[in-house]
Design a protein around this motif. Structure first.
Motif, PDB file in Angstrom:
ATOM      1  N   VAL A 141      47.886   4.470  56.580  1.00  0.00           N
ATOM      2  CA  VAL A 141      46.904   4.015  57.569  1.00  0.00           C
ATOM      3  C   VAL A 141      46.440   5.195  58.419  1.00  0.00           C
ATOM      4  O   VAL A 141      45.245   5.388  58.637  1.00  0.00           O
ATOM      5  CB  VAL A 141      47.487   2.895  58.462  1.00  0.00           C
ATOM      6  N   VAL A 142      47.383   5.988  58.880  1.00  0.00           N
ATOM      7  CA  VAL A 142      47.045   7.144  59.719  1.00  0.00           C
ATOM      8  C   VAL A 142      46.152   8.113  58.950  1.00  0.00           C
ATOM      9  O   VAL A 142      45.157   8.615  59.487  1.00  0.00           O
ATOM     10  CB  VAL A 142      48.329   7.839  60.232  1.00  0.00           C
ATOM     11  N   GLU A 143      46.489   8.372  57.686  1.00  0.00           N
ATOM     12  CA  GLU A 143      45.739   9.346  56.890  1.00  0.00           C
ATOM     13  C   GLU A 143      44.369   8.833  56.448  1.00  0.00           C
ATOM     14  O   GLU A 143      43.419   9.603  56.379  1.00  0.00           O
ATOM     15  CB  GLU A 143      46.553   9.756  55.657  1.00  0.00           C
ATOM     16  N   THR A 144      44.268   7.542  56.136  1.00  0.00           N
ATOM     17  CA  THR A 144      43.009   7.045  55.578  1.00  0.00           C
ATOM     18  C   THR A 144      42.073   6.441  56.625  1.00  0.00           C
ATOM     19  O   THR A 144      40.863   6.585  56.515  1.00  0.00           O
ATOM     20  CB  THR A 144      43.256   5.991  54.471  1.00  0.00           C
ATOM     21  N   VAL A 145      42.634   5.770  57.614  1.00  0.00           N
ATOM     22  CA  VAL A 145      41.815   5.116  58.630  1.00  0.00           C
ATOM     23  C   VAL A 145      41.779   5.945  59.906  1.00  0.00           C
ATOM     24  O   VAL A 145      40.736   6.084  60.542  1.00  0.00           O
ATOM     25  CB  VAL A 145      42.334   3.687  58.927  1.00  0.00           C
ATOM     26  N   GLY A 146      42.925   6.486  60.274  1.00  0.00           N
ATOM     27  CA  GLY A 146      43.046   7.239  61.522  1.00  0.00           C
ATOM     28  C   GLY A 146      43.467   6.331  62.661  1.00  0.00           C
ATOM     29  O   GLY A 146      43.161   5.129  62.657  1.00  0.00           O
ATOM     30  N   LEU A 147      44.161   6.902  63.619  1.00  0.00           N
ATOM     31  CA  LEU A 147      44.666   6.111  64.736  1.00  0.00           C
ATOM     32  C   LEU A 147      43.543   5.511  65.571  1.00  0.00           C
ATOM     33  O   LEU A 147      43.600   4.346  65.968  1.00  0.00           O
ATOM     34  CB  LEU A 147      45.583   6.954  65.627  1.00  0.00           C
ATOM     35  N   GLN A 148      42.498   6.304  65.849  1.00  0.00           N
ATOM     36  CA  GLN A 148      41.420   5.799  66.699  1.00  0.00           C
ATOM     37  C   GLN A 148      40.701   4.619  66.048  1.00  0.00           C
ATOM     38  O   GLN A 148      40.506   3.581  66.669  1.00  0.00           O
ATOM     39  CB  GLN A 148      40.412   6.899  67.029  1.00  0.00           C
ATOM     40  N   GLU A 149      40.329   4.779  64.793  1.00  0.00           N
ATOM     41  CA  GLU A 149      39.609   3.694  64.121  1.00  0.00           C
ATOM     42  C   GLU A 149      40.497   2.460  63.955  1.00  0.00           C
ATOM     43  O   GLU A 149      40.029   1.323  64.126  1.00  0.00           O
ATOM     44  CB  GLU A 149      39.069   4.149  62.765  1.00  0.00           C
ATOM     45  N   ALA A 150      41.764   2.662  63.641  1.00  0.00           N
ATOM     46  CA  ALA A 150      42.684   1.522  63.527  1.00  0.00           C
ATOM     47  C   ALA A 150      42.789   0.802  64.871  1.00  0.00           C
ATOM     48  O   ALA A 150      42.778  -0.433  64.926  1.00  0.00           O
ATOM     49  CB  ALA A 150      44.054   1.980  63.045  1.00  0.00           C
ATOM     50  N   GLY A 151      42.875   1.555  65.945  1.00  0.00           N
ATOM     51  CA  GLY A 151      42.921   0.947  67.279  1.00  0.00           C
ATOM     52  C   GLY A 151      41.650   0.188  67.608  1.00  0.00           C
ATOM     53  O   GLY A 151      41.696  -0.909  68.183  1.00  0.00           O
ATOM     54  N   ASN A 152      40.511   0.772  67.256  1.00  0.00           N
ATOM     55  CA  ASN A 152      39.237   0.087  67.485  1.00  0.00           C
ATOM     56  C   ASN A 152      39.184  -1.236  66.718  1.00  0.00           C
ATOM     57  O   ASN A 152      38.762  -2.266  67.261  1.00  0.00           O
ATOM     58  CB  ASN A 152      38.060   0.973  67.063  1.00  0.00           C
ATOM     59  N   LEU A 153      39.629  -1.200  65.458  1.00  0.00           N
ATOM     60  CA  LEU A 153      39.648  -2.416  64.640  1.00  0.00           C
ATOM     61  C   LEU A 153      40.583  -3.466  65.242  1.00  0.00           C
ATOM     62  O   LEU A 153      40.241  -4.652  65.288  1.00  0.00           O
ATOM     63  CB  LEU A 153      40.084  -2.092  63.213  1.00  0.00           C
ATOM     64  N   LEU A 154      41.744  -3.017  65.698  1.00  0.00           N
ATOM     65  CA  LEU A 154      42.729  -3.933  66.268  1.00  0.00           C
ATOM     66  C   LEU A 154      42.146  -4.682  67.461  1.00  0.00           C
ATOM     67  O   LEU A 154      42.225  -5.914  67.533  1.00  0.00           O
ATOM     68  CB  LEU A 154      43.989  -3.174  66.688  1.00  0.00           C
ATOM     69  N   PHE A 155      41.523  -3.957  68.393  1.00  0.00           N
ATOM     70  CA  PHE A 155      40.996  -4.625  69.584  1.00  0.00           C
ATOM     71  C   PHE A 155      39.747  -5.439  69.282  1.00  0.00           C
ATOM     72  O   PHE A 155      39.534  -6.493  69.881  1.00  0.00           O
ATOM     73  CB  PHE A 155      40.774  -3.621  70.715  1.00  0.00           C
ATOM     74  N   GLN A 156      38.948  -4.982  68.343  1.00  0.00           N
ATOM     75  CA  GLN A 156      37.786  -5.772  67.924  1.00  0.00           C
ATOM     76  C   GLN A 156      38.266  -7.131  67.406  1.00  0.00           C
ATOM     77  O   GLN A 156      37.757  -8.179  67.799  1.00  0.00           O
ATOM     78  CB  GLN A 156      37.008  -5.027  66.844  1.00  0.00           C
ATOM     79  N   ARG A 157      39.248  -7.100  66.541  1.00  0.00           N
ATOM     80  CA  ARG A 157      39.784  -8.337  65.971  1.00  0.00           C
ATOM     81  C   ARG A 157      40.476  -9.186  67.039  1.00  0.00           C
ATOM     82  O   ARG A 157      40.311 -10.412  67.071  1.00  0.00           O
ATOM     83  CB  ARG A 157      40.766  -8.005  64.833  1.00  0.00           C
ATOM     84  N   LEU A 158      41.240  -8.542  67.917  1.00  0.00           N
ATOM     85  CA  LEU A 158      41.944  -9.275  68.971  1.00  0.00           C
ATOM     86  C   LEU A 158      40.965 -10.075  69.817  1.00  0.00           C
ATOM     87  O   LEU A 158      41.190 -11.257  70.086  1.00  0.00           O
ATOM     88  CB  LEU A 158      42.743  -8.310  69.857  1.00  0.00           C
ATOM     89  N   PHE A 159      39.875  -9.460  70.217  1.00  0.00           N
ATOM     90  CA  PHE A 159      38.928 -10.149  71.086  1.00  0.00           C
ATOM     91  C   PHE A 159      38.066 -11.158  70.332  1.00  0.00           C
ATOM     92  O   PHE A 159      37.491 -12.051  70.938  1.00  0.00           O
ATOM     93  CB  PHE A 159      38.078  -9.145  71.859  1.00  0.00           C
ATOM     94  N   LEU A 193      44.840  -0.891  54.603  1.00  0.00           N
ATOM     95  CA  LEU A 193      45.593  -0.616  53.381  1.00  0.00           C
ATOM     96  C   LEU A 193      44.953  -1.215  52.130  1.00  0.00           C
ATOM     97  O   LEU A 193      45.270  -0.797  51.014  1.00  0.00           O
ATOM     98  CB  LEU A 193      47.025  -1.129  53.519  1.00  0.00           C
ATOM     99  N   GLY A 194      44.092  -2.197  52.298  1.00  0.00           N
ATOM    100  CA  GLY A 194      43.448  -2.816  51.137  1.00  0.00           C
ATOM    101  C   GLY A 194      44.471  -3.393  50.174  1.00  0.00           C
ATOM    102  O   GLY A 194      45.377  -4.128  50.572  1.00  0.00           O
ATOM    103  N   ASP A 195      44.360  -3.022  48.887  1.00  0.00           N
ATOM    104  CA  ASP A 195      45.252  -3.542  47.836  1.00  0.00           C
ATOM    105  C   ASP A 195      46.714  -3.158  48.051  1.00  0.00           C
ATOM    106  O   ASP A 195      47.614  -3.801  47.493  1.00  0.00           O
ATOM    107  CB  ASP A 195      44.822  -3.029  46.459  1.00  0.00           C
ATOM    108  N   ARG A 196      46.955  -2.130  48.815  1.00  0.00           N
ATOM    109  CA  ARG A 196      48.343  -1.698  49.064  1.00  0.00           C
ATOM    110  C   ARG A 196      49.061  -2.615  50.056  1.00  0.00           C
ATOM    111  O   ARG A 196      50.267  -2.512  50.235  1.00  0.00           O
ATOM    112  CB  ARG A 196      48.357  -0.258  49.565  1.00  0.00           C
ATOM    113  N   PHE A 197      48.309  -3.503  50.715  1.00  0.00           N
ATOM    114  CA  PHE A 197      48.912  -4.439  51.657  1.00  0.00           C
ATOM    115  C   PHE A 197      49.423  -5.654  50.882  1.00  0.00           C
ATOM    116  O   PHE A 197      48.788  -6.693  50.808  1.00  0.00           O
ATOM    117  CB  PHE A 197      47.906  -4.850  52.733  1.00  0.00           C
ATOM    118  N   THR A 198      50.598  -5.491  50.308  1.00  0.00           N
ATOM    119  CA  THR A 198      51.214  -6.535  49.484  1.00  0.00           C
ATOM    120  C   THR A 198      51.972  -7.530  50.367  1.00  0.00           C
ATOM    121  O   THR A 198      52.146  -7.307  51.572  1.00  0.00           O
ATOM    122  CB  THR A 198      52.201  -5.903  48.494  1.00  0.00           C
TER     123      THR A 198
END
Length: 163
Positions: free
Chosen positions: A18-36, A124-129
């Protein structure tokens, strides 16, 4: 409240992705977007939405908070990987104490956990088993258990042992 060695492996290996492919900032943005999206009522727990900031400043403040949250998750997963479980418990208690003043409740954890799982699945896409999801749900249970004493009691909270 234990995590198996397989859980730890699933969490640490996939977090790195996740860190390597999405990055911490984008993952955080996605998290709060979804949360709200799923729990808009939680916006009232964020001071930045109470302020008279313009929209650009609110977005910048939220991005800064998202990065802080993801950096904290990164540190916590690092402690888990290194088997520094007492230190992990202390980090999580401190996060709980920091949230005490925002009147976070036990019920507020569910949508945050849901948003986190959604973010991980998206990253993670398909890797999220099913196994990876199960490991992260176990971890989130540990996070909640370790944060709650600080959330509920502030500075009077005590660390919860992690096994």
């Amino acid at each position: 409240m234990g995590l198996t060695p397989k859980d730890v492996e699933n969490i640490t290996v996939n977090w790195k992705l996740v860190v390597e492919t999405v990055g911490l900032q984008e993952a955080g943005n996605l998290l709060f977007q979804r949360l709200f999206e799923i729990a808009p009522e939680l916006k009232k727990k964020f001071k930045l939405f109470e302020q008279t900031y313009d929209e650009k400043e609110k977005r910048e403040q939220l991005q800064k908070h998202a990065m802080t949250v993801m950096t904290t998750i990164d540190v916590a997963i690092g402690k888990l990987k290194e088997q520094k479980l007492d230190e992990l418990s202390e980090v999580l208690l401190d996060v709980g104490i920091a949230h005490h003043i925002h009147h976070i409740s036990d019920e507020d954890f569910a949508p945050v956990g849901e948003a986190l799982i959604w973010t991980l699945a998206k990253g993670l896409g398909d890797r999220f088993t099913g196994d990876v999801k199960s490991s992260y749900l176990q971890l989130y249970g540990v996070v909640k258990t370790c944060m709650l004493p600080g959330v509920e009691k502030g500075l009077d909270g005590v660390p919860v042992p992690i096994s």
